[in-house]
Write a protein that holds these residues in place. Sequence first.
Motif, PDB file in Angstrom:
ATOM      1  N   THR A  82       0.846  -1.197   0.000  1.00  0.00           N
ATOM      2  CA  THR A  82       0.000   0.000   0.000  1.00  0.00           C
ATOM      3  C   THR A  82       0.880   1.245   0.000  1.00  0.00           C
ATOM      4  OG1 THR A  82      -1.722  -1.196   1.189  1.00  0.00           O
ATOM      5  CG2 THR A  82      -1.833   1.222   1.217  1.00  0.00           C
ATOM      6  N   PRO A  83       0.832   2.047  -1.048  1.00  0.00           N
ATOM      7  CA  PRO A  83       1.801   3.140  -1.197  1.00  0.00           C
ATOM      8  C   PRO A  83       1.402   4.388  -0.416  1.00  0.00           C
ATOM      9  CG  PRO A  83       0.372   3.084  -3.097  1.00  0.00           C
ATOM     10  CD  PRO A  83      -0.043   1.926  -2.230  1.00  0.00           C
ATOM     11  N   ASN A  84       2.375   5.255  -0.237  1.00  0.00           N
ATOM     12  CA  ASN A  84       2.094   6.608   0.239  1.00  0.00           C
ATOM     13  C   ASN A  84       1.547   7.412  -0.925  1.00  0.00           C
ATOM     14  OD1 ASN A  84       3.084   6.443   3.005  1.00  0.00           O
ATOM     15  ND2 ASN A  84       5.121   6.234   2.084  1.00  0.00           N
ATOM     16  N   TRP A  85       0.801   8.461  -0.594  1.00  0.00           N
ATOM     17  CA  TRP A  85       0.283   9.348  -1.632  1.00  0.00           C
ATOM     18  C   TRP A  85       0.008  10.713  -1.020  1.00  0.00           C
ATOM     19  CZ3 TRP A  85      -3.941  12.456  -2.106  1.00  0.00           C
ATOM     20  CH2 TRP A  85      -4.177  13.016  -3.370  1.00  0.00           C
ATOM     21  N   SER A  86       0.281  11.740  -1.775  1.00  0.00           N
ATOM     22  CA  SER A  86      -0.078  13.102  -1.378  1.00  0.00           C
ATOM     23  C   SER A  86      -0.262  13.915  -2.646  1.00  0.00           C
ATOM     24  CB  SER A  86       1.000  13.740  -0.503  1.00  0.00           C
ATOM     25  OG  SER A  86       2.155  14.043  -1.272  1.00  0.00           O
ATOM     26  N   PRO A  87      -1.041  15.011  -2.592  1.00  0.00           N
ATOM     27  CA  PRO A  87      -1.180  15.861  -3.777  1.00  0.00           C
ATOM     28  C   PRO A  87       0.163  16.383  -4.278  1.00  0.00           C
ATOM     29  CG  PRO A  87      -2.821  16.445  -2.129  1.00  0.00           C
ATOM     30  CD  PRO A  87      -1.880  15.481  -1.475  1.00  0.00           C
ATOM     31  N   GLU A  88       1.056  16.718  -3.346  1.00  0.00           N
ATOM     32  CA  GLU A  88       2.363  17.250  -3.735  1.00  0.00           C
ATOM     33  C   GLU A  88       3.174  16.203  -4.489  1.00  0.00           C
ATOM     34  OE1 GLU A  88       0.453  19.452  -0.636  1.00  0.00           O
ATOM     35  OE2 GLU A  88       1.087  17.337  -0.632  1.00  0.00           O
ATOM     36  N   GLU A  89       3.135  14.945  -4.007  1.00  0.00           N
ATOM     37  CA  GLU A  89       3.856  13.876  -4.707  1.00  0.00           C
ATOM     38  C   GLU A  89       3.238  13.621  -6.078  1.00  0.00           C
ATOM     39  OE1 GLU A  89       5.462  10.749  -1.443  1.00  0.00           O
ATOM     40  OE2 GLU A  89       3.309  11.151  -1.364  1.00  0.00           O
ATOM     41  N   ALA A  90       1.922  13.699  -6.153  1.00  0.00           N
ATOM     42  CA  ALA A  90       1.253  13.473  -7.430  1.00  0.00           C
ATOM     43  C   ALA A  90       1.635  14.548  -8.445  1.00  0.00           C
ATOM     44  CB  ALA A  90      -0.261  13.443  -7.232  1.00  0.00           C
ATOM     45  N   ILE A  91       1.652  15.795  -8.007  1.00  0.00           N
ATOM     46  CA  ILE A  91       2.016  16.883  -8.915  1.00  0.00           C
ATOM     47  C   ILE A  91       3.471  16.761  -9.358  1.00  0.00           C
ATOM     48  CG2 ILE A  91       2.373  19.382  -9.041  1.00  0.00           C
ATOM     49  CD1 ILE A  91      -0.172  19.682  -7.316  1.00  0.00           C
ATOM     50  N   ALA A  92       4.357  16.373  -8.436  1.00  0.00           N
ATOM     51  CA  ALA A  92       5.763  16.179  -8.801  1.00  0.00           C
ATOM     52  C   ALA A  92       5.899  15.072  -9.852  1.00  0.00           C
ATOM     53  CB  ALA A  92       6.589  15.846  -7.561  1.00  0.00           C
ATOM     54  N   PHE A  93       5.146  13.996  -9.667  1.00  0.00           N
ATOM     55  CA  PHE A  93       5.155  12.906 -10.639  1.00  0.00           C
ATOM     56  C   PHE A  93       4.648  13.401 -11.994  1.00  0.00           C
ATOM     57  CE2 PHE A  93       2.553   9.702 -12.821  1.00  0.00           C
ATOM     58  CZ  PHE A  93       3.509   8.737 -13.094  1.00  0.00           C
ATOM     59  N   MET A  94       3.537  14.133 -11.982  1.00  0.00           N
ATOM     60  CA  MET A  94       2.980  14.643 -13.230  1.00  0.00           C
ATOM     61  C   MET A  94       3.949  15.584 -13.937  1.00  0.00           C
ATOM     62  SD  MET A  94      -1.108  15.275 -12.663  1.00  0.00           S
ATOM     63  CE  MET A  94      -1.098  16.031 -11.041  1.00  0.00           C
ATOM     64  N   ASP A  95       4.567  16.471 -13.169  1.00  0.00           N
ATOM     65  CA  ASP A  95       5.506  17.413 -13.785  1.00  0.00           C
ATOM     66  C   ASP A  95       6.672  16.683 -14.438  1.00  0.00           C
ATOM     67  OD1 ASP A  95       3.955  19.535 -13.005  1.00  0.00           O
ATOM     68  OD2 ASP A  95       5.179  20.065 -11.261  1.00  0.00           O
ATOM     69  N   TYR A  96       7.132  15.630 -13.792  1.00  0.00           N
ATOM     70  CA  TYR A  96       8.279  14.891 -14.331  1.00  0.00           C
ATOM     71  C   TYR A  96       7.914  14.203 -15.650  1.00  0.00           C
ATOM     72  CZ  TYR A  96      12.537  12.116 -14.462  1.00  0.00           C
ATOM     73  OH  TYR A  96      13.743  11.563 -14.845  1.00  0.00           O
ATOM     74  N   TYR A  97       6.705  13.649 -15.725  1.00  0.00           N
ATOM     75  CA  TYR A  97       6.329  12.840 -16.884  1.00  0.00           C
ATOM     76  C   TYR A  97       5.409  13.563 -17.869  1.00  0.00           C
ATOM     77  CZ  TYR A  97       8.624   8.668 -15.124  1.00  0.00           C
ATOM     78  OH  TYR A  97       9.574   7.750 -14.710  1.00  0.00           O
ATOM     79  N   GLY A  98       5.351  14.874 -17.801  1.00  0.00           N
ATOM     80  CA  GLY A  98       4.590  15.610 -18.793  1.00  0.00           C
ATOM     81  C   GLY A  98       3.103  15.343 -18.751  1.00  0.00           C
TER      82      GLY A  98
END
Length: 377
Positions: A82-98
Amino acid sequence: MPFRPFSPAPTSRRRLLGGAAGALGATALAATGLGSAQAAPARRQSPPSGTYRIDLHAHCLPPDYRASLLEHGHLTIGGYPTPNWSPEEAIAFMDYYGIQAQALSISDPGVSYLPGPEAIDMARYCNTYAADLFRAHPTRFGAFAVLPMPDVAASIAEAIYALDTLGLDGVVLLTAYNGIYLGDPRFEPLMIALNQRKAFVFVHPAAIPADAKPELPLPDFLEEFTFDTTRAATLMMATGMTQRYPDIRFQLSHAGGTVPFLSHRISVASQTVLGELWPESLPRPSVLDTKNQISRFYYDTALSASPAAMASVLAVTARDHIVFGSDWPFSAATLPQTGDRDPAPGLSDVFDSAQRMEVERHNPLRQLPRLARAVEG
């Protein structure tokens, strides 16, 4: 008569659809070249540049929901920690992968691990959390509502509230609840409500009980999830659900599981002994009608961005029914934020740059008009 939550029938999940997804053959399609004439370029193409992708298979674990999962012993989801998740981590992931925006959803087990009132409260918490999130970040997030299934009456109420009041972009349903698959008549009242709203419904696989699957040293997400998607989709077609509710748009996870590979086997059911035993109360499927129904599903690329999977999908539907999905954060191990910034490089073995833009942006936005208005102004 008021709707009541149902109790699972004694029929096991395996008996319900037998071996509808029992063939381990999706990878064999790579050798056939199906779909190559309409998809595969002569050489790998470069993907479009910029932050343009719209992710229709991305998950969130709001803080209270994740804490509840762990409290109730859900240390893994489909065999994945079961992973960790946060809006900040999600946005960082999105920014990295376009990725410009994600339509977030709650993964397996939804809220069905909780008893009645607690499941209703948790669904409302998750949906309100998601609505607050996309209002705070309107160009980065959308959301699919989780419902307190298998309580059909409560799920109808929550779907109406989530879609009509909170303004969520659609609904996420698991392939089965307590061993009862989508397509079962007990879900009919919910489908009526969703069809009235022309809802977009994301179908996500559920873990299979240990006593209903082979004892293999493999996590469910590796193979069993794909088979469960196939069972659900097949039953929805076999019971006529996809025919009766044509205004519901169903997105199947992971390139439809094994639906594309098994499409011919599924379509000839009525020509076998099964056709002779078909219940009179159900529409008898024809080869052409089943092919049409399969072509109407939407298929996401999550963990399936490969020539084999995409060629299989293109053999049963048009490119405009393929949508991008990352499966983050459950795909974090395969999508680390290092190196290549393309989250689905295998798509460039099948699609050119313009076609990737269609799959990764235009197709998703056509299905989610609220999110489209937010990201396109």
